[in-house]
Design an enzyme around this catalytic site. Structure first.
Site, PDB file in Angstrom:
ATOM      1  N   GLY A  63       0.859  -1.178   0.000  1.00 57.27           N
ATOM      2  CA  GLY A  63       0.000   0.000   0.000  1.00 57.27           C
ATOM      3  C   GLY A  63       0.891   1.221   0.000  1.00 57.27           C
ATOM      4  N   ALA A  64       0.667   2.115  -0.960  1.00 57.20           N
ATOM      5  CA  ALA A  64       1.603   3.214  -1.187  1.00 57.20           C
ATOM      6  C   ALA A  64       1.887   4.043   0.069  1.00 57.20           C
ATOM      7  CB  ALA A  64       1.099   4.086  -2.334  1.00 57.20           C
ATOM      8  N   ASP A 250      -1.256   4.230  -6.213  1.00 55.59           N
ATOM      9  CA  ASP A 250       0.174   4.141  -5.923  1.00 55.59           C
ATOM     10  C   ASP A 250       0.945   5.317  -6.499  1.00 55.59           C
ATOM     11  OD1 ASP A 250      -0.985   1.272  -5.920  1.00 55.59           O
ATOM     12  OD2 ASP A 250       0.825   1.215  -4.699  1.00 55.59           O
ATOM     13  N   ASN A 260      -2.607   2.141 -10.108  1.00 56.39           N
ATOM     14  CA  ASN A 260      -3.128   1.394  -8.962  1.00 56.39           C
ATOM     15  C   ASN A 260      -3.042  -0.092  -9.296  1.00 56.39           C
ATOM     16  OD1 ASN A 260      -4.226   1.475  -6.274  1.00 56.39           O
ATOM     17  ND2 ASN A 260      -6.201   0.858  -7.117  1.00 56.39           N
ATOM     18  N   LYS A 261      -3.403  -0.907  -8.335  1.00 55.87           N
ATOM     19  CA  LYS A 261      -3.323  -2.365  -8.451  1.00 55.87           C
ATOM     20  C   LYS A 261      -3.910  -2.875  -9.767  1.00 55.87           C
ATOM     21  CE  LYS A 261      -1.815  -4.415  -6.124  1.00 55.87           C
ATOM     22  NZ  LYS A 261      -0.391  -4.731  -6.358  1.00 55.87           N
TER      23      LYS A 261
END
Lengths: 359, 359
Positions: A63-64, A250, A260-261
């Site tokens: 998680g960023a 992120d 992002n993911k």
């Protein structure tokens, strides 16, 4: 080290969080091992900067924002060790440590942001023991992140109509941050205000952050959550079951493109097709004004085995490979709102992002 | 039972297939247990119609055409048992068995189609032992399916430009059919003609048909295949890596709407967004002219545990539930071509489907 009143407030704001993925305890860093949740709740003691970097690379912490906070504490560990080794030349050694730490994962800009923030502080320090000031700075980053999440929770929830249902992808919760969460912060605030009555969570292959982390977090808070396979998101939207897709990030480029993911882009395309709104929730430490657009964001590829093996057991036949980028880019035009602690950017673009950052 | 020349040809066409998910052997039905592939290659002996129905429900055998063929052999087992019990009243008992068999799974129309085909044959039989004629009919359905797949392979491959890359979802291969496959039949033909040089396969949660079955099948044939998580399909398309999405179907409505494995719709929406063409490959036994549109197709929901547990171990926390529809509907307007053994329907709609069915 004496604790000043302001610092007491910082520490208390960190300690108030129910789920604490990152703790500074007994002069050391403790990380909740997210690889074994929800089955086991285990904290790992991180003794030096190399262990901190490995914890980031190996996804003990992910998680960023959480990566950024871990890195800030990692700088404290580096400085403590190098200063103990040689109080005259410690800065040079720390420089190399910081470079090493920054390379632990490529996509989340919060990592470089936190290391850069700590590096600038190091430049201002005199030759006394640097640890107290660096630790206070790391704890401030940590507490600021929680405060930002609380603020984003309020700002994001205000966009959501009463009795809505939402979908989230991956884990942008307490576990991905200093506490409370970004996307899950909005969901927590939305649920407490009656704006959100049902949460769906993508299981989020290959690492199953949705099943393992988001579902765990939300069930700890008694928030109703149903898991779906990632491939069911479009079908869920087609049934009219959700009004918002809410995710973390992120890295956000200067034009509002969002890394992002993996799977976020797929869900955002589906949301666009169905008129479901997309909300991205991330602190300004995730915004990278040096990166013009999503095309310039490095996308991490991780080992094929994350996809080909489950629970240590291979599911695919031996000869077969995989393509395993673990992030994707959602272009700004698919996003209804980017929420940071500085405010909301609706229909994000270069101007909107710049205006928000300069607030 | 004597085998006539035509029947010999039927049997030889079945036996020629390398991967045989369904066999009639030693007067009984043997099914390749697809639940334990690719780790184990195990055949289960199916002794009666209840075992055949259970094998369909429990996904020992899956894939719409394979379910239909299994059901046809299941009718043979039912008739054999009921005729042995009472050669005068066997038809009444078989009627109930056929109803039971038809309810084994709801979405694949091939199940009702095959049972209906066999039931009509039963009506024409005199009171001699019904098994030889029913078995010949089941074997004909089996051989016809393989022949249809070969034909569809040629028809579908002809639509693909040389040196293309394609994505497939779930398993619409030899394992899902009598042999050779529908979507994978087109891929097999396309690869052999140099039209397809790279295959990507969605892992296809929750059952991992992509990782376990499609990857296994294609690697058996030395066809290059890379697995991706389902959520990466849109990102793969965004990179320009594929030209076609090629899938099978469990039921095609009269207007060209297509029911297929959950995640197909998500991939089709992404394909539409990126200008990637969608090809659906299925025999006419999959076309349900009695169903006007996808809205009328029953969508099976399966147990939450298929999603919440992996390898028998729970991954999500105990209190959390799941929404687990295992099929979705892709509307005709997202589909470039439906390929059946009777021909290709480009930009499918009611007229195109009706014209093809009446060919």
């Amino acid at each position: 080290m004496s604790i000043r009143p302001h610092q007491e407030q910082v520490l208390s704001s960190i300690a108030q969080e129910t789920i604490q993925p990152i703790r500074w305890q007994n002069d050391g860093l403790r990380l909740l091992d997210q690889r074994v949740l929800p089955e086991q709740v285990v904290y790992l003691d991180i003794d030096d900067v190399y262990a901190a970097a490995a914890a980031i690379t190996d996804m003990v912490v992910r998680g960023a924002p959480a990566i950024g906070i871990t890195a800030a504490y990692g700088v404290v560990l580096a400085a403590r060790q190098r200063f103990q080794e040689n109080s005259a030349t410690w800065r040079e050694k720390v420089d190399a440590d910081l470079q090493y730490l920054k390379s632990a994962r490529p996509t989340a800009i919060n990592l470089a942001w936190a290391v850069g923030h700590m590096a600038r502080l190091i430049e201002t320090l005199t030759d006394v023991d640097p640890v107290p000031q660096l630790l206070a700075a790391a704890q401030q980053i940590h507490a600021d992140d929680i405060a930002a999440n609380r603020r984003m929770g309020e700002l994001g929830a205000a966009l959501i109509n009463p009795s809505s249902a939402v979908l989230t992808h991956c884990n942008a919760g307490a576990l991905a941050t200093g506490g409370y969460g970004t996307a899950l912060g909005v969901i927590r605030a939305g649920v407490s205000q009656g704006r959100i009555t049902q949460v769906y969570a993508d299981e989020t292959r290959p690492w199953l952050q949705g099943s393992r982390l988001t579902a765990w977090e939300l069930s700890q808070d008694d928030i109703p959550v149903s898991l779906i396979v990632d491939g069911a998101a479009a079908w869920l939207m087609k049934q009219g079951k959700i009004q918002w897709l809410i995710v973390g990030s992120d890295r956000i480029a200067a034009n509002g493109d969002v890394a992002n993911k993996i799977g976020t882009y797929s869900a955002a395309v589906a949301a666009h097709h169905h008129g479901v709104k997309v909300m991205v929730v991330a602190p300004t430490s995730t915004v990278d004004m040096e990166t013009a657009s999503g095309e310039a964001i490095p996308i991490e590829s991780r080992p094929e085995d994350e996809l080909l093996c489950i629970g240590g057991k291979r599911v695919a036949p031996a000869a077969v490979g995989a393509w395993n980028p673990v992030f994707d880019i959602t272009p700004a035009e698919l996003i209804a709102a980017i929420v940071t602690e500085k405010g909301v950017v609706e229909e994000p673009d270069c101007e909107g992002i710049a205006r928000m950052m300069n607030t």
